[in-house]
Design an enzyme around this catalytic site. Structure first.
Site, PDB file in Angstrom:
ATOM      1  N   PRO A 147       0.808  -1.219   0.000  1.00 47.64           N
ATOM      2  CA  PRO A 147       0.000   0.000   0.000  1.00 47.64           C
ATOM      3  C   PRO A 147       0.845   1.275   0.000  1.00 47.64           C
ATOM      4  CG  PRO A 147      -0.906  -1.592   1.522  1.00 47.64           C
ATOM      5  CD  PRO A 147       0.419  -2.139   1.063  1.00 47.64           C
ATOM      6  N   CYS A 148       0.327   2.275  -0.703  1.00 41.92           N
ATOM      7  CA  CYS A 148       1.112   3.487  -0.945  1.00 41.92           C
ATOM      8  C   CYS A 148       0.558   4.734  -0.250  1.00 41.92           C
ATOM      9  CB  CYS A 148       1.176   3.754  -2.447  1.00 41.92           C
ATOM     10  SG  CYS A 148      -0.456   4.022  -3.192  1.00 41.92           S
ATOM     11  N   GLN A 149      -0.549   4.614   0.448  1.00 46.98           N
ATOM     12  CA  GLN A 149      -1.186   5.809   0.993  1.00 46.98           C
ATOM     13  C   GLN A 149      -0.263   6.632   1.884  1.00 46.98           C
ATOM     14  OE1 GLN A 149      -2.476   2.751   0.929  1.00 46.98           O
ATOM     15  NE2 GLN A 149      -4.635   2.789   0.384  1.00 46.98           N
ATOM     16  N   SER A 197       2.404   8.270  -0.710  1.00 44.27           N
ATOM     17  CA  SER A 197       1.885   9.109  -1.781  1.00 44.27           C
ATOM     18  C   SER A 197       1.997  10.593  -1.454  1.00 44.27           C
ATOM     19  CB  SER A 197       0.412   8.757  -2.023  1.00 44.27           C
ATOM     20  OG  SER A 197      -0.152   9.626  -2.964  1.00 44.27           O
TER      21      SER A 197
END
Length: 174
Positions: free
Chosen positions: A57-59, A62
């Site tokens: 996951p990149c949240q 980002s």
């Protein structure tokens, strides 16, 4: 207007925590997806595989995220990918994440991710790709991290298959 040969891989296991995404996967790809938290699902993985592919996951990484980096609740899941690779020992792995991973304030995070993969004995490289340059109907940049075991062929980054003038549009893809 193009057709492509099917890749010579058989997908034997997949994992996703989002139930709706699992339904979509089952409908379009296959029933081998395991719904649930990766840490709980790991014991259902096959003991070996030639290739492991994943996107942590990149949240937290980002540009639009909260800036927690790999210590964030979601992006810290790259450690699950490290654990999967440690258990399965594939010949090659491919990990995907956002361009933000290359930003100066995430330099130590990128260094840690690479170090963790290298500590498993893999030769690791990474590169930023603009996916439209490879025929994907999106204007999106992604960091691709590739690791190969000693004795496997070295990874050579592919050359773009499209130029800006002939990027595939969503309309054309549909």
């Amino acid at each position: 207007g193009k057709t492509y040969n099917k890749r010579p891989f058989e997908i034997v296991w997949a994992n996703e925590i989002n139930e709706a995404a699992c339904r979509t996967y089952k409908k379009n790809i296959g029933d081998h997806i395991v719904h649930g938290d990766i840490w709980s699902a790991m014991d259902t993985m096959p003991a070996s595989a030639d290739v492991v592919i994943g996107g942590f996951p990149c949240q937290d990484i980002s540009v639009n995220g909260k800036g927690a980096g790999i210590d964030g609740k979601r992006s810290g899941l790259y450690r699950a990918m490290v654990e999967v690779i440690s258990r399965v020992r594939p010949k090659i792995f491919v990990a995907e994440n956002v361009k933000g991973l290359l930003m100066k304030h995430h330099a130590s995070a990128l260094k840690q991710v690479i170090s963790d993969f290298e500590s498993l004995g893999y030769k690791v490289s990474y590169k930023l790709y603009h996916v439209a340059d490879y025929g994907v109907p999106q204007s999106r940049e992604r960091v691709i991290i590739v690791g190969t075991l000693p004795g496997s062929k070295d990874f050579i980054p592919p050359e773009p298959t499209c130029t800006k003038e002939n990027h595939v549009t969503v309309s054309k893809a549909i």
